[in-house]
Write a protein that holds these residues in place. Structure first.
Motif, short mmCIF file in Angstrom:
data_model
loop_
_atom_site.label_atom_id
_atom_site.label_comp_id
_atom_site.label_asym_id
_atom_site.label_seq_id
_atom_site.Cartn_x
_atom_site.Cartn_y
_atom_site.Cartn_z
N UNK A 84 1.67 -7.24 -15.68
CA UNK A 84 1.53 -8.64 -15.29
C UNK A 84 0.82 -8.75 -13.95
N UNK A 85 1.22 -7.95 -12.99
CA UNK A 85 0.58 -7.97 -11.67
C UNK A 85 -0.90 -7.58 -11.80
N UNK A 86 -1.19 -6.57 -12.61
CA UNK A 86 -2.58 -6.17 -12.83
C UNK A 86 -3.40 -7.33 -13.38
N UNK A 87 -2.85 -8.03 -14.36
CA UNK A 87 -3.57 -9.17 -14.95
C UNK A 87 -3.73 -10.31 -13.96
N UNK A 88 -2.69 -10.62 -13.20
CA UNK A 88 -2.77 -11.70 -12.22
C UNK A 88 -3.84 -11.43 -11.16
N UNK A 89 -3.98 -10.17 -10.77
CA UNK A 89 -4.97 -9.82 -9.76
C UNK A 89 -6.36 -9.62 -10.36
N UNK A 90 -6.44 -9.57 -11.69
CA UNK A 90 -7.73 -9.43 -12.35
C UNK A 90 -8.28 -8.02 -12.32
N UNK A 91 -7.39 -7.03 -12.19
CA UNK A 91 -7.83 -5.64 -12.15
C UNK A 91 -7.96 -5.07 -13.55
N UNK A 92 -8.89 -4.16 -13.73
CA UNK A 92 -9.00 -3.44 -15.01
C UNK A 92 -8.11 -2.20 -15.00
N UNK A 93 -7.91 -1.65 -13.83
CA UNK A 93 -7.21 -0.38 -13.70
C UNK A 93 -5.86 -0.56 -13.00
N UNK A 94 -4.84 0.10 -13.56
CA UNK A 94 -3.53 0.09 -12.89
C UNK A 94 -3.60 0.81 -11.55
N UNK A 95 -4.49 1.78 -11.44
CA UNK A 95 -4.64 2.51 -10.17
C UNK A 95 -5.07 1.56 -9.06
N UNK A 96 -5.97 0.64 -9.37
CA UNK A 96 -6.41 -0.34 -8.37
C UNK A 96 -5.25 -1.23 -7.97
N UNK A 97 -4.48 -1.67 -8.95
CA UNK A 97 -3.32 -2.53 -8.66
C UNK A 97 -2.33 -1.79 -7.78
N UNK A 98 -2.11 -0.52 -8.05
CA UNK A 98 -1.15 0.26 -7.25
C UNK A 98 -1.57 0.32 -5.78
N UNK A 99 -2.88 0.28 -5.51
CA UNK A 99 -3.35 0.28 -4.13
C UNK A 99 -2.99 -1.01 -3.40
N UNK A 100 -2.73 -2.07 -4.14
CA UNK A 100 -2.37 -3.36 -3.55
C UNK A 100 -0.89 -3.47 -3.21
N UNK A 101 -0.09 -2.57 -3.75
CA UNK A 101 1.36 -2.65 -3.59
C UNK A 101 1.79 -1.79 -2.42
N UNK A 102 2.37 -2.43 -1.41
CA UNK A 102 2.86 -1.71 -0.24
C UNK A 102 4.29 -1.24 -0.47
N UNK A 103 4.62 -0.11 0.13
CA UNK A 103 5.97 0.42 0.02
C UNK A 103 6.88 -0.33 0.97
N UNK A 104 7.99 -0.81 0.46
CA UNK A 104 9.02 -1.45 1.29
C UNK A 104 9.91 -0.33 1.82
N UNK A 105 9.89 -0.10 3.12
CA UNK A 105 10.60 1.04 3.70
C UNK A 105 12.12 0.91 3.54
N UNK A 106 12.65 -0.31 3.54
CA UNK A 106 14.09 -0.48 3.33
C UNK A 106 14.48 -0.03 1.93
N UNK A 107 13.70 -0.44 0.93
CA UNK A 107 13.98 -0.04 -0.44
C UNK A 107 13.79 1.46 -0.60
N UNK A 108 12.73 2.02 0.00
CA UNK A 108 12.49 3.46 -0.08
C UNK A 108 13.64 4.23 0.55
N UNK A 109 14.12 3.76 1.70
CA UNK A 109 15.23 4.43 2.38
C UNK A 109 16.51 4.40 1.56
N UNK A 110 16.83 3.25 0.98
CA UNK A 110 18.03 3.13 0.15
C UNK A 110 17.93 4.00 -1.10
#
Length: 124
Positions: A84-110
């Motif tokens: 869904x996020x890939x489609x909303x951003x208009x990307x063809x590749x999931x790899x491109x979409x993944x570059x747009x997603x930042x890691x939330x350090x609180x979630x990563x820590x937990x």
């Protein structure tokens, strides 16, 4: 409003895999007249909005940064959907979409804490 945009786009010939925000095929009312989408006029509105938002926030806010934030926030949701996020951003590749997603350090820590507690027999 998104549902209305999708309906209007499909009525103008959009297919399910077309980018959601490709407005070039749509017709709009502008001062009572039906007109084609005008990128320059829209860009002026968008620039004005983000300039004003930047002044109010006290730091620069760009449309591109806004896309990153949207992708990141959507992926934090419990029912997240990468396609869904890939489609909303208009990307063809999931790899491109993944570059747009930042890691939330609180979630990563937990998450790391939870996994380490399982392997090290620590109570969380």
């Amino acid at each position: 409003r998104l549902a209305q945009l999708v309906e209007q786009a499909k009525a103008c010939g959009a297919k399910d895999d077309d980018p959601l925000f490709d407005l070039s095929r749509l017709r709009f009312r502008y001062h009572g007249r039906v007109t084609s989408y005008n990128y320059e006029r829209e860009n002026q509105h968008i620039r004005y909005f983000f300039n004003r938002l930047s002044k109010e926030c006290g730091f620069a806010v760009s449309p591109h940064r806004f896309r990153h934030t949207l992708a990141t926030e959507l992926m934090k949701a419990p029912n997240r959907n990468l396609q869904l996020v890939r489609c909303l951003l208009g990307h063809r590749s999931l790899a491109t979409t993944m570059e747009y997603i930042d890691i939330d350090m609180d979630i990563a820590g937990k998450t790391l804490e939870s996994e380490l507690a399982f392997y090290l027999d620590l109570s969380v």
